[in-house]
Motif scaffolding. Structure first.
Motif, PDB file in Angstrom:
ATOM      1  N   THR A 492      -3.465 -41.371 -47.364  1.00  0.00           N
ATOM      2  CA  THR A 492      -2.651 -42.573 -47.136  1.00  0.00           C
ATOM      3  C   THR A 492      -1.635 -42.403 -46.009  1.00  0.00           C
ATOM      4  N   LYS A 544       6.044 -47.548 -54.458  1.00  0.00           N
ATOM      5  CA  LYS A 544       5.256 -47.980 -53.316  1.00  0.00           C
ATOM      6  C   LYS A 544       4.958 -46.806 -52.399  1.00  0.00           C
ATOM      7  N   GLU A 545       5.906 -45.879 -52.289  1.00  0.00           N
ATOM      8  CA  GLU A 545       5.698 -44.708 -51.441  1.00  0.00           C
ATOM      9  C   GLU A 545       4.768 -43.695 -52.096  1.00  0.00           C
ATOM     10  N   ASN A 551      -1.276 -48.447 -52.077  1.00  0.00           N
ATOM     11  CA  ASN A 551      -1.437 -48.236 -50.635  1.00  0.00           C
ATOM     12  C   ASN A 551      -2.898 -48.145 -50.225  1.00  0.00           C
ATOM     13  N   ARG A 554      -4.021 -48.608 -46.689  1.00  0.00           N
ATOM     14  CA  ARG A 554      -3.800 -47.556 -45.693  1.00  0.00           C
ATOM     15  C   ARG A 554      -4.882 -46.487 -45.745  1.00  0.00           C
TER      16      ARG A 554
END
Length: 661
Positions: A492, A544-545, A551, A554
């Motif tokens: 990601t 989210k990270e 994700n 990504r």
């Protein structure tokens, strides 16, 4: 004229297949050695060989004794059922104790569906039942007069009735309930399908009635049984965890000598160039101390209390220990020491090391991969001022190769990285360089360890590309546990990877909500401490990270997920998002714990991973008709530009031998 490459292939093809270990089946059936135990008189050393079979789907165990002087070959005592494994899927080492007269060996074994004690004379005339009841024997000890003290769990019938009662009346969801796992008989425990619950507020698990009272019994040499006395019961007290063994546990003079030599006091947080303490044990008046470096290579030192000196006894390119783990001690017998030796290209074998350091092979239950056309080398590089290291296995062929990477720890014989999911030697035999990277030491807070892992992967890929060994445009990666987290971080946060395979779950909102409830407070505390996240509602930015599921936009590499069923539901969002986006697929293994342990499940995971990376990194398809459907599925994965051409070459040969599939 015959080309050099063609000549190399011909020579390699002529090598005996028995000396290879480059197929998934051969790797899955690698035998291990454990349970080293010296008789009280120092005459004998006992040990156990664990032999997985993909044919029977068992891990059979056989016990042997060998004379301490090493002058005669090992003597087989017999087979004692199948291996036991813990809740994480790690095979439990052999447990053996000697009678005071050194004439009888008593072992704990799983035979006919129950864990009991079996005894054999040293003459190998056969095992007979020594102690066992309606419940499983969980621990045992011997008194000085040869009486056997046992701790026995609840009866198997009572456990089964309790499981049925839960099924009929409904299961209360509390801090012990694992909502991600089938609640009714969702695990294999001591060879039986059984129900399982959390045993603490993290992820350790135990069978039902794990907290019920135990039966402590003493069986005399004459065969009579009675309740164990308080003194006898103390013999069953748990021993200190060997992984926590520190220099401070040693006599002061030896402790000082080691620390003056630079041995790390803590093991965790040590500088990469400092040796760590593995284990220590007495040997003929001296003490043998084992040290390991950041690459898990072990060195044995002998300490003399008379001279107050440390002298090198032996060393290995891999491990010298009492089993698969570096922290398990060898067995001392008289003036010699017996160890299980294993290295990146050296399958486990039993060796005898005499007082002068001479090493001799006692038992070698595996073929040696010395003629399979593969190279195994330790490589070291720098990552932001830190030392990084790993082991690269590759074929002896010219040209740039695709690269497969796994990340976490690379100790002992390299089969498939942590968890043994990726058949490294089979990948190399099919023309894919396989690299196992040891986790780079450093800060463990939040995402720093992921960034450090990605930096190590990118740096070594560049290094190997500059050396002309690998093709940077064809890199794949796989991992289990922390290794899977680093793998998905790379997927990601980088465009380096062209194919990915993971074997355990990821941080995502479902992972949190499956576990955050009363009785699981440590779970929430650890998530906050290690990952810097509260609940998904409280800290959405952190999730989210962290979360690959949040994700997936990504991710550009197709993802193969091979999860144990007891964990798979924790990543349901990732599984569904990737499937919906046609970016991957999931395979779930019933009854599998964190580490797959059944031989057939191991083989299936190996084979699918081998096919997966051959497909994505080499455009190769196994022509086996039974596999046609998987390639039809896979050809529809990945971004449009990556699947513009779905034509694949159908090859069943490896660059090592045209006779191998």
């Amino acid at each position: 004229m015959v080309s050099r490459t063609a000549l190399l292939f011909a020579l390699l093809a002529a090598a005996s297949p028995a000396a290879s270990q480059v197929t998934s089946r051969e790797i899955a059936e690698t035998a291990d050695i454990s349970g080293l135990s010296t008789s009280p008189d120092g005459t004998w050393v006992a040990y156990r060989i664990e032999r997985p079979s993909t044919l029977t789907n068992r891990i059979d165990v056989d016990w042997y004794v060998v004379a301490a002087d090493g002058k005669s070959p090992p003597r087989a005592l017999g087979r004692t059922g199948t291996a036991l494994w813990n809740d994480a899927g790690v095979v439990e080492p052999g447990e053996a104790k000697w009678s005071p007269d050194s004439q009888r060996l008593i072992v704990r074994a799983l035979v006919d569906g129950r864990a009991a004690l079996w005894a054999s004379p040293v003459d190998g005339s056969g095992f007979t039942l020594a102690a066992g009841g309606d419940g499983d024997i969980e621990a045992f000890a011997l008194t000085r007069d040869g009486a056997i003290v046992t701790r026995e769990g609840p009866s198997r019938d009572l456990i089964a009735r309790t499981e049925e009662t839960e099924r009929e009346t409904g299961i209360l969801v509390d801090g012990q309930t694992d909502l991600a796992q089938p609640l009714f008989r969702g695990a294999l425990i001591n060879g039986r399908v059984a129900s399982q619950r959390f045993s603490n507020d993290w992820f350790d698990r135990a069978p039902l009635l794990a907290s019920a009272p135990r039966t402590l019994t003493t069986t005399t040499p004459g065969g009579s049984s009675r309740r164990a006395s308080e003194t006898e019961s103390l013999l069953l007290a748990p021993q200190p965890d060997p992984v926590a063994f520190l220099t401070s546990d040693l006599p002061p003079a030896l402790q000082k000598a080691l620390e003056d030599r630079g041995v790390c006091k803590t093991k965790i947080g040590c500088a990469a160039d400092l040796p760590r303490l593995s284990w220590a044990l007495p040997m003929n008046g001296d003490t043998v101390v084992a040290l390991h470096d950041a690459d898990y290579r072990q060195t044995l030192l002998r300490w003399s209390p008379r001279t107050k000196r440390l002298e090198k006894l032996a060393a290995s390119e891999g491990q010298l220990a009492g089993g698969q783990k570096y922290y398990l001690p060898c067995a001392a017998a008289g003036s010699a020491i017996f160890c299980v030796e294993a290295a990146a290209a050296l399958p486990p074998r039993l060796v005898r090391i005499d007082r002068g350091g001479a090493k001799r092979i006692i038992d070698s239950p595996n073929s040696y991969p010395d003629r399979d056309g593969l190279l195994a080398e330790t490589i070291v590089w720098q990552v932001s001022g830190s030392r990084a290291s790993g082991v690269l296995i590759r074929p002896k062929i010219p040209g740039r190769l695709p690269l497969f990477v796994t990340y976490y720890a690379c100790a002992g014989y390299l089969r498939g990285g942590v968890g043994n999911e990726w058949p490294l030697r089979a990948l190399a035999a099919h023309g894919i360089a396989a690299l196992c990277i040891n986790a780079v030491p450093g800060d463990t807070d939040k995402d720093a360890r992921y960034k450090r892992g990605l930096a190590a992967i990118e740096a070594v890929t560049t290094l190997l590309a500059e050396r002309g060994i690998v093709d940077r445009a064809r890199v794949g990666m796989g991992g289990l546990s922390f290794g899977s987290e680093v793998t998905m971080w790379a997927a990601t946060h980088s465009d380096l990877l062209k194919a990915v395979s993971i074997a355990s779950v990821q941080m995502e909102p479902a992972y949190y909500w499956f576990n955050a409830r009363p009785g699981r407070e440590t779970f929430a505390d650890n998530v906050r401490k290690v990952w810097g996240a509260g609940s998904p509602d409280e800290t959405p930015e952190a999730w989210k990270e962290l979360s690959p599921a949040l994700n997936t936009d990504r991710i550009t590499a197709p993802i193969l997920m091979q999860f144990p069923e007891q964990e798979a539901r924790l990543s349901i969002e990732l599984i569904s998002r990737l499937a919906t986006a046609r970016m991957g697929e999931a395979h779930i293994f019933p009854y599998a714990p964190h580490n797959k342990v059944e031989p057939r499940q191991k083989l299936a995971a190996y084979e699918r991973n081998l096919d997966w990376f051959r497909f994505w990194l080499k455009d190769e398809i196994d022509p086996d008709p039974a596999k046609a459907f998987q390639y039809q599925r896979w050809s529809k994965f990945a971004p449009a530009e990556a699947r513009a051409s779905t034509e694949r070459t159908q090859r069943s040969t490896s660059p090592i031998s045209i006779n191998r599939k």
